[in-house]
Design a protein around this motif. Structure first.
Motif, PDB file in Angstrom:
ATOM      1  N   PHE A 365       0.831  -1.208   0.000  1.00  0.00           N
ATOM      2  CA  PHE A 365       0.000   0.000   0.000  1.00  0.00           C
ATOM      3  C   PHE A 365       0.859   1.250   0.000  1.00  0.00           C
ATOM      4  CE2 PHE A 365      -1.716   3.283   2.929  1.00  0.00           C
ATOM      5  CZ  PHE A 365      -2.614   3.854   2.040  1.00  0.00           C
ATOM      6  N   GLY A 366       1.947   1.253   0.789  1.00  0.00           N
ATOM      7  CA  GLY A 366       2.824   2.414   0.807  1.00  0.00           C
ATOM      8  C   GLY A 366       3.413   2.713  -0.557  1.00  0.00           C
ATOM      9  N   GLU A 367       3.828   1.678  -1.269  1.00  0.00           N
ATOM     10  CA  GLU A 367       4.389   1.882  -2.606  1.00  0.00           C
ATOM     11  C   GLU A 367       3.310   2.284  -3.605  1.00  0.00           C
ATOM     12  OE1 GLU A 367       7.797   1.761  -3.643  1.00  0.00           O
ATOM     13  OE2 GLU A 367       7.750   2.100  -1.486  1.00  0.00           O
ATOM     14  N   ILE A 368       2.113   1.726  -3.485  1.00  0.00           N
ATOM     15  CA  ILE A 368       1.012   2.102  -4.374  1.00  0.00           C
ATOM     16  C   ILE A 368       0.683   3.577  -4.219  1.00  0.00           C
ATOM     17  CG2 ILE A 368      -1.470   1.805  -4.768  1.00  0.00           C
ATOM     18  CD1 ILE A 368      -1.059  -1.175  -4.155  1.00  0.00           C
ATOM     19  N   PHE A 369       0.674   4.066  -2.978  1.00  0.00           N
ATOM     20  CA  PHE A 369       0.382   5.485  -2.751  1.00  0.00           C
ATOM     21  C   PHE A 369       1.426   6.367  -3.426  1.00  0.00           C
ATOM     22  CE2 PHE A 369       1.515   9.226  -0.237  1.00  0.00           C
ATOM     23  CZ  PHE A 369       0.336   9.962  -0.351  1.00  0.00           C
ATOM     24  N   ARG A 370       2.704   6.036  -3.245  1.00  0.00           N
ATOM     25  CA  ARG A 370       3.769   6.861  -3.831  1.00  0.00           C
ATOM     26  C   ARG A 370       3.685   6.861  -5.356  1.00  0.00           C
ATOM     27  NH1 ARG A 370       8.657   5.882  -5.967  1.00  0.00           N
ATOM     28  NH2 ARG A 370       8.495   3.639  -5.495  1.00  0.00           N
ATOM     29  N   ILE A 371       3.486   5.687  -5.947  1.00  0.00           N
ATOM     30  CA  ILE A 371       3.413   5.607  -7.410  1.00  0.00           C
ATOM     31  C   ILE A 371       2.172   6.317  -7.936  1.00  0.00           C
ATOM     32  CG2 ILE A 371       3.186   3.995  -9.347  1.00  0.00           C
ATOM     33  CD1 ILE A 371       4.842   2.010  -7.699  1.00  0.00           C
ATOM     34  N   ALA A 372       1.075   6.220  -7.201  1.00  0.00           N
ATOM     35  CA  ALA A 372      -0.146   6.900  -7.628  1.00  0.00           C
ATOM     36  C   ALA A 372       0.040   8.414  -7.628  1.00  0.00           C
ATOM     37  CB  ALA A 372      -1.306   6.507  -6.716  1.00  0.00           C
ATOM     38  N   MET A 373       0.722   8.937  -6.618  1.00  0.00           N
ATOM     39  CA  MET A 373       0.967  10.378  -6.571  1.00  0.00           C
ATOM     40  C   MET A 373       1.869  10.818  -7.734  1.00  0.00           C
ATOM     41  SD  MET A 373      -0.844  11.427  -4.039  1.00  0.00           S
ATOM     42  CE  MET A 373      -1.985  10.125  -4.537  1.00  0.00           C
ATOM     43  N   GLN A 374       2.778   9.955  -8.136  1.00  0.00           N
ATOM     44  CA  GLN A 374       3.638  10.274  -9.283  1.00  0.00           C
ATOM     45  C   GLN A 374       2.862  10.264 -10.598  1.00  0.00           C
ATOM     46  OE1 GLN A 374       6.824   7.387  -9.040  1.00  0.00           O
ATOM     47  NE2 GLN A 374       8.189   8.839  -8.020  1.00  0.00           N
ATOM     48  N   ASN A 375       1.888   9.381 -10.719  1.00  0.00           N
ATOM     49  CA  ASN A 375       1.177   9.210 -11.999  1.00  0.00           C
ATOM     50  C   ASN A 375       0.006  10.165 -12.177  1.00  0.00           C
ATOM     51  OD1 ASN A 375       2.906   7.167 -12.764  1.00  0.00           O
ATOM     52  ND2 ASN A 375       1.589   5.538 -11.990  1.00  0.00           N
ATOM     53  N   LEU A 376      -0.426  10.830 -11.121  1.00  0.00           N
ATOM     54  CA  LEU A 376      -1.525  11.787 -11.252  1.00  0.00           C
ATOM     55  C   LEU A 376      -0.963  13.130 -11.704  1.00  0.00           C
ATOM     56  CD1 LEU A 376      -3.654  10.907  -8.086  1.00  0.00           C
ATOM     57  CD2 LEU A 376      -4.037  10.207 -10.457  1.00  0.00           C
ATOM     58  N   ASP A 377      -0.370  13.137 -12.926  1.00  0.00           N
ATOM     59  CA  ASP A 377       0.337  14.304 -13.427  1.00  0.00           C
ATOM     60  C   ASP A 377      -0.260  14.877 -14.709  1.00  0.00           C
ATOM     61  OD1 ASP A 377       0.905  12.210 -15.074  1.00  0.00           O
ATOM     62  OD2 ASP A 377       3.084  12.446 -15.005  1.00  0.00           O
ATOM     63  N   GLY A 378      -1.396  14.329 -15.147  1.00  0.00           N
ATOM     64  CA  GLY A 378      -2.010  14.805 -16.378  1.00  0.00           C
ATOM     65  C   GLY A 378      -1.601  14.016 -17.600  1.00  0.00           C
ATOM     66  N   ASP A 379      -0.559  13.198 -17.523  1.00  0.00           N
ATOM     67  CA  ASP A 379      -0.126  12.350 -18.632  1.00  0.00           C
ATOM     68  C   ASP A 379      -0.507  10.891 -18.378  1.00  0.00           C
ATOM     69  OD1 ASP A 379       0.989  14.500 -20.001  1.00  0.00           O
ATOM     70  OD2 ASP A 379       2.903  14.297 -18.937  1.00  0.00           O
ATOM     71  N   SER A 380      -0.021  10.349 -17.267  1.00  0.00           N
ATOM     72  CA  SER A 380      -0.343   8.972 -16.924  1.00  0.00           C
ATOM     73  C   SER A 380      -1.714   8.843 -16.270  1.00  0.00           C
ATOM     74  CB  SER A 380       0.721   8.404 -15.985  1.00  0.00           C
ATOM     75  OG  SER A 380       1.999   8.488 -16.570  1.00  0.00           O
ATOM     76  N   GLY A 381      -2.264   9.955 -15.832  1.00  0.00           N
ATOM     77  CA  GLY A 381      -3.559   9.956 -15.170  1.00  0.00           C
ATOM     78  C   GLY A 381      -4.064  11.371 -15.052  1.00  0.00           C
ATOM     79  N   PRO A 382      -5.143  11.587 -14.296  1.00  0.00           N
ATOM     80  CA  PRO A 382      -5.672  12.946 -14.109  1.00  0.00           C
ATOM     81  C   PRO A 382      -4.631  13.865 -13.471  1.00  0.00           C
ATOM     82  CG  PRO A 382      -7.207  11.293 -13.296  1.00  0.00           C
ATOM     83  CD  PRO A 382      -5.935  10.576 -13.590  1.00  0.00           C
ATOM     84  N   ASN A 383      -4.704  15.133 -13.790  1.00  0.00           N
ATOM     85  CA  ASN A 383      -3.760  16.106 -13.240  1.00  0.00           C
ATOM     86  C   ASN A 383      -4.275  16.578 -11.880  1.00  0.00           C
ATOM     87  OD1 ASN A 383      -1.720  17.907 -12.800  1.00  0.00           O
ATOM     88  ND2 ASN A 383      -2.413  19.399 -14.326  1.00  0.00           N
ATOM     89  N   VAL A 384      -3.855  15.864 -10.835  1.00  0.00           N
ATOM     90  CA  VAL A 384      -4.303  16.186  -9.477  1.00  0.00           C
ATOM     91  C   VAL A 384      -3.121  16.580  -8.596  1.00  0.00           C
ATOM     92  CG1 VAL A 384      -5.494  15.326  -7.430  1.00  0.00           C
ATOM     93  CG2 VAL A 384      -6.268  14.616  -9.699  1.00  0.00           C
ATOM     94  N   THR A 385      -2.050  15.820  -8.656  1.00  0.00           N
ATOM     95  CA  THR A 385      -0.936  16.034  -7.725  1.00  0.00           C
ATOM     96  C   THR A 385       0.298  16.626  -8.387  1.00  0.00           C
ATOM     97  OG1 THR A 385      -0.062  13.808  -8.103  1.00  0.00           O
ATOM     98  CG2 THR A 385      -1.734  14.064  -6.383  1.00  0.00           C
ATOM     99  N   ASN A 386       0.249  16.969  -9.664  1.00  0.00           N
ATOM    100  CA  ASN A 386       1.391  17.537 -10.383  1.00  0.00           C
ATOM    101  C   ASN A 386       2.538  16.540 -10.508  1.00  0.00           C
ATOM    102  OD1 ASN A 386       2.410  19.670 -11.888  1.00  0.00           O
ATOM    103  ND2 ASN A 386       3.465  20.595 -10.133  1.00  0.00           N
ATOM    104  N   GLY A 387       2.228  15.242 -10.364  1.00  0.00           N
ATOM    105  CA  GLY A 387       3.189  14.184 -10.609  1.00  0.00           C
ATOM    106  C   GLY A 387       4.426  14.263  -9.743  1.00  0.00           C
ATOM    107  N   PRO A 388       5.582  13.921 -10.295  1.00  0.00           N
ATOM    108  CA  PRO A 388       6.831  13.908  -9.504  1.00  0.00           C
ATOM    109  C   PRO A 388       7.277  15.292  -9.064  1.00  0.00           C
ATOM    110  CG  PRO A 388       7.288  13.486 -11.822  1.00  0.00           C
ATOM    111  CD  PRO A 388       5.808  13.443 -11.671  1.00  0.00           C
ATOM    112  N   ASN A 389       6.741  16.344  -9.662  1.00  0.00           N
ATOM    113  CA  ASN A 389       7.102  17.709  -9.247  1.00  0.00           C
ATOM    114  C   ASN A 389       6.456  18.106  -7.932  1.00  0.00           C
ATOM    115  OD1 ASN A 389       8.681  18.173 -11.568  1.00  0.00           O
ATOM    116  ND2 ASN A 389       6.839  18.660 -12.753  1.00  0.00           N
ATOM    117  N   GLY A 390       5.405  17.378  -7.547  1.00  0.00           N
ATOM    118  CA  GLY A 390       4.740  17.684  -6.299  1.00  0.00           C
ATOM    119  C   GLY A 390       3.951  18.975  -6.337  1.00  0.00           C
TER     120      GLY A 390
END
Length: 597
Positions: A365-390
Motif C-alpha cells: 500500500f505504501g508503494e502504491i500510494f507513492r506511485i499513484a501520486m507520481q502518476n496523477l500528473d495529467g499524462d499517466s492519469g488525471p492532473n491532481v498532484t502535479n506528478g513527480p514535481n509535487g
C-alpha cells in the motif's frame, strides 16, 4: 558472633564495611575524577580552529563541559556510595556499576576529544598540557572504578564477575528494586520539575552542539551516561514518581518543551526541533498500531502523505488542482478524515491477514500510494498532484489572524516561523499523547494488548479481534494524517519521493518502525525519544550520510542484543526479555500489579 553491637560474619568481614581494596578503588576513582574536573579549567589546545574554543584558562567550553559533567557525576555517585546524607537517593539500585559506566563514558569522551584535536589539527603537538591531564585523570578514575566490587553477585559463580568484560556486562544489568523511604509529595514534585528542566537542557545542548566532533562527543557521553543512570536505579525511581504524579509530570514536560523556542537565538536549531516533533508524533501514532495492537504496518508513512497532500490541495497552493483555500482547522479535519477513510479502505481487506502476509500488504500500500501520486500528473492519469514535481508554494498557516510565517514578539522574545510551527506541533503532540494514554488505559486498549500477545486466545475469550484491529489501524492513520497537514505547511511543498519505504532522511516507514522499536513499543515516551534520536543524529552528522543505513543497522543489532525491550520499556517487556531479579516472587506476567496487567 557479636562484639560491641557490630555483627561479624564467619569470614571475618563486617557487613556494610568495604574491604581495603574496595576503599582504595573508591579513593583512586575520586582522585581521578577530581583531576579530570580540574583539567577542564586548563587549555586543551592552543588554537580556536577546533570547535568549542578549548583555549581559555579557567573557563570550560565545548567538549570540556562533558568531561566536567562526567567528573561531577562520578564524585556524586562516590559520595552516594559512601552513604552521604542527601545523595544516597541518587543510587537506589547500587552505585558501583553506575560509577563504572560514568567513568568509562568520561574517559571515552575525553580520549575522543584529544584524538579529534590531534587528527583535525595535525598531530599531538597541538595538545596543551590540560588535555594530557584530562586523559590521565579520566584513566585513573576508570582504573579505580574497575576495582570496585559489583553491586550484586554474578549469577552462577557466587561472587564477583570475572575480568573487565564481566564487570562491564554486569554493570548493564537491571538494578534490583529498592526499599527507599518515600519523600514528601512536594519534594517529589520538585524532583519531577527539575528532571524536566534537565531534560530540556540536554535536548537543547544536543541540538546546539556543532556538527562533527562536538556532537559525536555528546553522543559518546550520552551512550554511557544514560545507562549509568538506569543502572543506578534513578530512572526507574523517576518513572515511579512520574506514574504517581502523572498529571504533574505531563504538565511539567509540556511546559519544559514549550520553553525550548525561548532558549534559542537561531532558527536553524528550532527548525530541527519542529521536524523532530513531527517525526515523534507520527511515531507515536504508529506505536498505537504496532505497540498496542501488534499490527506490523510497513506502509504507515503513506498516511502521513495522505494528510500532507490533502492539506496541500485545499490550502490555496497556486499549483493545486482545486481552487479552494480552507481555513487551517478545516484543512486539519479534512486531512485527518481522508487519512481515516484510506485507513478503513486498506484495513478492511488486509487485516484479515496475519503476520508476514499483513506486513507485505501494508508495504505494498505504501508503494502504491507513492506511485499513484507520481502518476496523477495529467499524462499517466488525471492532473491532481502535479506528478513527480509535487505541489510547491504552499502558503503559511494563519489561525485567528496569527500568521505562522511571520515573526512575533511574545513576552519580549522574538519567535520566528519555525518557533511558531514548533509550538503548534507541540499542541498536536499533546493531543496525540492524550489519545494514546486514554486508549492504552481503556477497555479497548486492554483488548489490543490481548490481541498483540495472543490473538487466538483473545478470540477464544470473546474479543472481536478484527473490529478492534481495524479501529487501531484507522485511528493510527487519522493521527498520521493530522500530522501530515502541518508537515505540508512547514516544508512549503509535498513530493512523492518523500514517502518511500526507505528514504535518505526520515520520516519514512522504515525509520518510523525503527523509532518505535528503538524507543520501546507500547510506551508513550519511548517512541518520542527514539524518533528524536533517529532524526537528530542524521541531521547533525551530514558527513556520514553515505553510511547512515549501515550505522543504524549496527545500532539495531546491538540494541536487540543488549536491550531488546527498547530504551524505555514497560514492566511487561522487562519481564518478557529479562529474568526476574534475585529474591523475586516469580517471573513473567504473574508478578504484574493489577493496574499494569
Amino acid at each position: 558472633m557479636t562484639t560491641d553491637s557490630t555483627t561479624i560474619t564467619e569470614s571475618g568481614r563486617v557487613p556494610g564495611v568495604l574491604p581495603l581494596s574496595a576503599r582504595a578503588a573508591r579513593a583512586t576513582t575520586g582522585v581521578g575524577a577530581v583531576i579530570a574536573f580540574a583539567s577542564t579549567f586548563l587549555p586543551w589546545t592552543w588554537t580556536t580552529a577546533f570547535p568549542g574554543n578549548l583555549t581559555v584558562t579557567a573557563y570550560p567550553g565545548g567538549l570540556q563541559l562533558l568531561t566536567l559533567t562526567g567528573a561531577v557525576l562520578t564524585v556524586a555517585l562516590l559520595l552516594a556510595a559512601a552513604g552521604t546524607r542527601g545523595l544516597r537517593w541518587l543510587t537506589p539500585g547500587g552505585p558501583h556499576s553506575a560509577i563504572l559506566l560514568v567513568a568509562l563514558g568520561t574517559f571515552a569522551t575525553t580520549g575522543y576529544t584529544a584524538g579529534a584535536i590531534s587528527v583535525e589539527l595535525g598531530g599531538l603537538v597541538n595538545l596543551e598540557p590540560g588535555a594530557y591531564v584530562a586523559v590521565g585523570g579520566a584513566l585513573i578514575a576508570l582504573v579505580g572504578a574497575l576495582g570496585l566490587p559489583a553491586d550484586l553477585p554474578a549469577e552462577g559463580d557466587g561472587g564477583q564477575p570475572a575480568g573487565v568484560w564481566g564487570r562491564f556486562r554486569h554493570s548493564l544489568r537491571a538494578p534490583q528494586p529498592d526499599g527507599a523511604r518515600e519523600l514528601p509529595s512536594w519534594a517529589e514534585i520538585l524532583i519531577i520539575c527539575a528532571s524536566c528542566a534537565i531534560a530540556l537542557y540536554v535536548f537543547a545542548y544536543g541540538i546546539e552542539a556543532e556538527d562533527g566532533p562536538p556532537f559525536i562527543g555528546f553522543l559518546v557521553f550520552a551512550a554511557f551516561g544514560a545507562p549509568a543512570l538506569g543502572r543506578a536505579g534513578l530512572t526507574r525511581r523517576l518513572s515511579g514518581l512520574a506514574a504517581k504524579h502523572r498529571n504533574v509530570t505531563l504538565a511539567a514536560a509540556f511546559v519544559a518543551a514549550m520553553m525550548f523556542p525561548f532558549t534559542q537565538a537561531n532558527e536553524a536549531y528550532t527548525s530541527i526541533a519542529v521536524s523532530v516533533l513531527i517525526f515523534a508524533t507520527v511515531s507515536l501514532g504508529l506505536n498505537m498500531v504496532v505497540g498496542l495492537a501488534g499490527i506490523l504496518d510497513l506502509g504507515y508513512v503513506a498516511f502521513l502523505g495522505v494528510g500532507a497532500y490533502t492539506a496541500a490541495l485545499v490550502s490555496g497552493a497556486p499549483t493545486s488542482a482545486f481552487d479552494v483555500q480552507f481555513p487551517f482547522w478545516a484543512a486539519v479535519l479534512t486531512g485527518a478524515a481522508v487519512a481515516l477513510v484510506f485507513g478503513l479502505i486498506i484495513g478492511f481487506p488486509s487485516l484479515r491477514l496475519h503476520g508476514d502476509y499483513l506486513a507485505i500488504v501494508t508495504l505494498g500500500f505504501g508503494e502504491i500510494f507513492r506511485i499513484a501520486m507520481q502518476n496523477l500528473d495529467g499524462d499517466s492519469g488525471p492532473n491532481v498532484t502535479n506528478g513527480p514535481n509535487g505541489i510547491p508554494n504552499i502558503p503559511d498557516l494563519e489561525l485567528f489572524g496569527f500568521n505562522f510565517g511571520e515573526t512575533h514578539t511574545v513576552f519580549g522574545f522574538e519567535l520566528g516561523r519555525f518557533a511558531n510551527y514548533y509550538l503548534l506541533m507541540l499542541l498536536f503532540t499533546a493531543i496525540v499523547v492524550t489519545i494514546f494514554r486514554r486508549s492504552d488505559n481503556s477497555r479497548i486498549g486492554r483488548a489490543w494488548l490481548a490481541i498483540r500477545e495472543d490473538e487466538t486466545a483473545a478470540r477464544a475469550m470473546g474479543v472481536n479481534a478484527f473490529r478492534l484491529k481495524l479501529m487501531a489501524f484507522a485511528l493510527g492513520a487519522t493521527l498520521a494524517g493530522m500530522a501530515g497537514t502541518v508537515l505540508a505547511h512547514v516544508e512549503f511543498s509535498v513530493n512523492p519521493e518523500s514517502y518511500k519505504f526507505v528514504h535518505s532522511a526520515p520520516p519514512n516507514s522504515a525509520f518510523l518502525l525503527i523509532a518505535v522499536i528503538l524507543g520501546g513499543m507500547g510506551t508513550v515516551s519511548g517512541p518520542l525519544i527514539g524518533a528524536a534520536l533517529l532524526y537528530l543524529i542524521p541531521a547533525k552528522l551530514q558527513f556520514m550520510a553515505d553510511y547512515q543505513l549501515l550505522l543504524f543497522g549496527i545500532a539495531l543489532v546491538l540494541l536487540m542484543r543488549f536491550r531488546p525491550e527498547g530504551l524505555v520499556a514497560d514492566r511487561r517487556k522487562q519481564l518478557e526479555f529479562h529474568a526476574p531479579p534475585p529474591g523475586s516472587t516469580g517471573g513473567g506476567p504473574s508478578v504484574l500489579s493489577k493496574t499494569e496487567a
